[in-house]
Design an enzyme around this catalytic site. Structure first.
Site, PDB file in Angstrom:
ATOM      1  N   GLY A  99       0.794  -1.218   0.000  1.00  0.00           N
ATOM      2  CA  GLY A  99       0.000   0.000   0.000  1.00  0.00           C
ATOM      3  C   GLY A  99       0.828   1.271   0.000  1.00  0.00           C
ATOM      4  O   GLY A  99       0.276   2.351  -0.144  1.00  0.00           O
ATOM      5  N   CYS A 100       2.136   1.143   0.183  1.00  0.00           N
ATOM      6  CA  CYS A 100       3.009   2.321   0.111  1.00  0.00           C
ATOM      7  C   CYS A 100       3.387   2.554  -1.346  1.00  0.00           C
ATOM      8  O   CYS A 100       3.567   1.612  -2.111  1.00  0.00           O
ATOM      9  CB  CYS A 100       4.273   2.120   0.935  1.00  0.00           C
ATOM     10  SG  CYS A 100       4.039   2.361   2.697  1.00  0.00           S
ATOM     11  N   MET A 101       3.534   3.817  -1.712  1.00  0.00           N
ATOM     12  CA  MET A 101       3.913   4.155  -3.082  1.00  0.00           C
ATOM     13  C   MET A 101       5.347   3.716  -3.371  1.00  0.00           C
ATOM     14  O   MET A 101       5.669   3.373  -4.498  1.00  0.00           O
ATOM     15  CB  MET A 101       3.792   5.666  -3.296  1.00  0.00           C
ATOM     16  CG  MET A 101       2.371   6.160  -3.296  1.00  0.00           C
ATOM     17  SD  MET A 101       2.253   7.958  -3.413  1.00  0.00           S
ATOM     18  CE  MET A 101       3.232   8.324  -4.843  1.00  0.00           C
TER      19      MET A 101
END
Length: 136
Positions: free
Chosen positions: A46-48
């Protein structure tokens, strides 16, 4: 640094750019994460940017949580540094009781973060909560 000190410092920075720079500084102060912990299992979804987070219990009476994290993004590292301030040094049960929505509002992170960064922040929170629950 306590959460109250962090809140006072962040809230004294009215400009979004200054807040970003301060969060980045927090990340740069983190001790390096051991490379053997940068595994698929410790990757934050979910982190870029690629990010890793690992946690366990530190001996004590009672045992307390200790998390380490890293990212290729300096802002993500800074966000992890904030979460480390909130969760490290507390028993798992206490950590699970933290109202992160309240912390997010107190630190005015909604004003400093883009929607994508906010999603990454909450992905880190979810991972921390899963680790804390497994150790409770």
């Amino acid at each position: 640094m306590t959460l109250e000190e962090l809140e006072k410092r962040l809230n004294s920075l009215a400009d979004r750019t200054l807040r970003y720079h301060y969060i980045i500084q927090l990340g740069r102060r983190l001790p390096p994460m051991p490379s053997e912990l940068k595994t698929e299992a410790n990757q934050v979804r979910g982190c870029m940017s690629p990010a890793w987070l690992a946690g366990g219990l530190e001996d004590g009476d009672p045992p307390v949580l200790r998390f380490v994290g890293d990212s290729e993004s300096v802002i993500v590292k800074g966000l992890f540094a904030i979460l480390a301030e909130v969760y490290n040094g507390h028993p798992p049960e206490e950590a699970l009781a933290v109202d992160l929505s309240d912390v997010f509002e107190r630190l005015k992170l909604g004003e400093a973060l883009s929607p994508n960064r906010r999603n990454g922040f909450y992905s880190m929170v979810e991972k921390i909560r899963r680790v804390a629950a497994s150790l409770a």
